[in-house]
Design a protein around this motif. Sequence first.
Motif, PDB file in Angstrom:
ATOM      1  N   VAL A  34      84.974  21.239  49.263  1.00 48.37           N
ATOM      2  CA  VAL A  34      84.917  22.465  48.477  1.00 48.37           C
ATOM      3  C   VAL A  34      83.781  22.401  47.464  1.00 48.37           C
ATOM      4  CG1 VAL A  34      86.174  24.013  46.937  1.00 48.37           C
ATOM      5  CG2 VAL A  34      87.409  22.779  48.738  1.00 48.37           C
ATOM      6  N   VAL A  35      82.927  23.410  47.516  1.00 50.02           N
ATOM      7  CA  VAL A  35      81.821  23.569  46.575  1.00 50.02           C
ATOM      8  C   VAL A  35      82.081  24.829  45.759  1.00 50.02           C
ATOM      9  CG1 VAL A  35      79.329  23.886  46.301  1.00 50.02           C
ATOM     10  CG2 VAL A  35      80.222  22.477  48.192  1.00 50.02           C
ATOM     11  N   GLY A  36      82.000  24.717  44.436  1.00 48.57           N
ATOM     12  CA  GLY A  36      82.258  25.862  43.575  1.00 48.57           C
ATOM     13  C   GLY A  36      81.017  26.281  42.799  1.00 48.57           C
ATOM     14  N   ILE A  37      80.913  27.582  42.553  1.00 48.38           N
ATOM     15  CA  ILE A  37      79.824  28.136  41.751  1.00 48.38           C
ATOM     16  C   ILE A  37      80.437  28.715  40.479  1.00 48.38           C
ATOM     17  CG2 ILE A  37      77.936  29.812  41.661  1.00 48.38           C
ATOM     18  CD1 ILE A  37      77.930  29.791  44.734  1.00 48.38           C
ATOM     19  N   PHE A  95      87.531  20.117  42.935  1.00 48.28           N
ATOM     20  CA  PHE A  95      86.377  20.529  43.748  1.00 48.28           C
ATOM     21  C   PHE A  95      85.475  19.314  43.977  1.00 48.28           C
ATOM     22  CE2 PHE A  95      87.982  24.528  42.651  1.00 48.28           C
ATOM     23  CZ  PHE A  95      87.217  25.591  43.149  1.00 48.28           C
ATOM     24  N   ASP A  96      84.821  19.278  45.118  1.00 49.54           N
ATOM     25  CA  ASP A  96      83.926  18.160  45.414  1.00 49.54           C
ATOM     26  C   ASP A  96      82.588  18.296  44.706  1.00 49.54           C
ATOM     27  OD1 ASP A  96      85.420  16.597  47.599  1.00 49.54           O
ATOM     28  OD2 ASP A  96      85.507  18.653  48.352  1.00 49.54           O
ATOM     29  N   GLU A  97      82.053  19.507  44.664  1.00 44.76           N
ATOM     30  CA  GLU A  97      80.738  19.749  44.087  1.00 44.76           C
ATOM     31  C   GLU A  97      80.756  21.047  43.288  1.00 44.76           C
ATOM     32  OE1 GLU A  97      78.455  17.533  44.359  1.00 44.76           O
ATOM     33  OE2 GLU A  97      78.853  16.411  46.200  1.00 44.76           O
ATOM     34  N   GLY A  98      79.770  21.193  42.397  1.00 46.26           N
ATOM     35  CA  GLY A  98      79.683  22.413  41.620  1.00 46.26           C
ATOM     36  C   GLY A  98      78.245  22.809  41.354  1.00 46.26           C
ATOM     37  N   ILE A  99      77.993  24.107  41.298  1.00 44.34           N
ATOM     38  CA  ILE A  99      76.667  24.662  41.021  1.00 44.34           C
ATOM     39  C   ILE A  99      76.770  25.554  39.791  1.00 44.34           C
ATOM     40  CG2 ILE A  99      74.791  26.125  41.870  1.00 44.34           C
ATOM     41  CD1 ILE A  99      75.765  25.473  44.735  1.00 44.34           C
ATOM     42  N   ASN A 100      75.988  25.251  38.779  1.00 43.94           N
ATOM     43  CA  ASN A 100      75.891  26.097  37.589  1.00 43.94           C
ATOM     44  C   ASN A 100      74.830  27.151  37.861  1.00 43.94           C
ATOM     45  OD1 ASN A 100      75.391  27.304  35.117  1.00 43.94           O
ATOM     46  ND2 ASN A 100      75.240  25.394  33.965  1.00 43.94           N
ATOM     47  N   TYR A 101      75.259  28.385  38.125  1.00 45.58           N
ATOM     48  CA  TYR A 101      74.287  29.414  38.485  1.00 45.58           C
ATOM     49  C   TYR A 101      73.337  29.744  37.332  1.00 45.58           C
ATOM     50  CZ  TYR A 101      77.333  32.923  36.190  1.00 45.58           C
ATOM     51  OH  TYR A 101      78.080  33.649  35.282  1.00 45.58           O
ATOM     52  N   GLY A 102      73.745  29.427  36.107  1.00 49.17           N
ATOM     53  CA  GLY A 102      72.878  29.668  34.964  1.00 49.17           C
ATOM     54  C   GLY A 102      71.672  28.758  34.925  1.00 49.17           C
ATOM     55  N   ALA A 110      70.239  25.505  46.460  1.00 52.57           N
ATOM     56  CA  ALA A 110      71.279  24.746  45.763  1.00 52.57           C
ATOM     57  C   ALA A 110      72.503  24.568  46.652  1.00 52.57           C
ATOM     58  CB  ALA A 110      71.659  25.458  44.471  1.00 52.57           C
ATOM     59  N   ILE A 111      72.879  25.622  47.368  1.00 56.49           N
ATOM     60  CA  ILE A 111      74.024  25.520  48.285  1.00 56.49           C
ATOM     61  C   ILE A 111      73.706  24.553  49.422  1.00 56.49           C
ATOM     62  CG2 ILE A 111      75.448  26.788  49.943  1.00 56.49           C
ATOM     63  CD1 ILE A 111      75.052  29.280  48.130  1.00 56.49           C
ATOM     64  N   LYS A 112      72.497  24.659  49.966  1.00 59.15           N
ATOM     65  CA  LYS A 112      72.110  23.791  51.091  1.00 59.15           C
ATOM     66  C   LYS A 112      72.120  22.322  50.690  1.00 59.15           C
ATOM     67  CE  LYS A 112      68.626  23.239  54.700  1.00 59.15           C
ATOM     68  NZ  LYS A 112      67.371  23.772  55.282  1.00 59.15           N
ATOM     69  N   GLU A 113      71.717  22.038  49.451  1.00 60.76           N
ATOM     70  CA  GLU A 113      71.680  20.653  48.986  1.00 60.76           C
ATOM     71  C   GLU A 113      73.073  20.041  48.916  1.00 60.76           C
ATOM     72  OE1 GLU A 113      70.277  18.024  45.073  1.00 60.76           O
ATOM     73  OE2 GLU A 113      69.796  20.168  45.197  1.00 60.76           O
ATOM     74  N   LEU A 114      74.059  20.832  48.448  1.00 58.14           N
ATOM     75  CA  LEU A 114      75.416  20.310  48.291  1.00 58.14           C
ATOM     76  C   LEU A 114      76.279  20.490  49.536  1.00 58.14           C
ATOM     77  CD1 LEU A 114      76.234  21.381  44.617  1.00 58.14           C
ATOM     78  CD2 LEU A 114      75.302  19.221  45.469  1.00 58.14           C
TER      79      LEU A 114
END
Length: 332
Positions: free
Chosen positions: A171-174, A190-197, A205-209
Amino acid sequence: MNKSIVLKSRPEGTPTLENFEFKEIEKPEPQDGEVLLKTKFVSVDPYLRGRMRDEKSYIEPFELDQPLASAVVAEVVESKHEKFQKGDFLTGMLEWKMFQTSNAKNLRKVNGDQVSLSAYLGVLGMTGLTAYFGMTDIGVPEKGETLLVSGAAGAVGSIAGQIGKIKGLKVVGIAGSDEKIKLIQEKFNFDEGINYGKTDDMTAAIKELAPDGIDVYFDNVGSYTLDAAMNNINRHGRVINCGAISLYNETEQPKGPRLETTLVKKSVKMQGFIVRNYEDQFNEGIQQLSKWLASGELKHEETIVEGFDQIPNAFIDLFDGKNIGKMVVKVD
């Protein structure tokens, strides 16, 4: 004293306090078959913005100069109803009033023995059920797949991501801050997270995680985030269109990439829904969510604002992402 909050004017763009008006009204008396209710907790939700528009939708728009309404937990302070007594707590769609009467036809009894009363507006309420049915019926998750969730620290997104983990997905969360990313990883698993800010290129960013692509996307945001998710979607992927908060305050029809070729070439399913589609299955959903909550597999977070007068402020704050988990107003 009794108060109500009415829709004074229809917002143009983001709602402001000027769109709401407080009115002092009489405290009602229950008639035979009715209960007198005192509001204890009020749910504020992004979808209410749509009801402020004077347009046809899946639910009637709010009327000007009339009270707004949302999910509420209320206490029975007087009863002339055979099924309920003073001291019971009921939940359902109720108006933004400190006191009101009801025939309780569409209300259900709840208690705060095992969970907080406010939880019935979140993890065990409409938001929890939205995550549950969106994931299980539309997402149809399979162990080993990858799930992407936008609005991941919000009321629905945080539950959807945890259901993905329970089902054995990566699970990747934004979300919109480092604090929220830390929360979804440390509390919600969650396994990974992306700070959209802090992200200039969401597709990258999604492809990397998620280098193997996205199998299920639970969308609470819409717009450019949806575009980026579709750039990473796998063959036979499923897109759950739950919300589009980034677009709710737009005054013009937004333009964006055309998704038809991706949907066809990759045999992707994209489906929107509202939780009321599953009304006859609510008990099933609440039972399963309750089991996960009791076992510790499912956790929830609330942002509680205190004071009846703060309901409009709390609602407006949703659009600035000031909530972590479910935004609830506690009425003293």
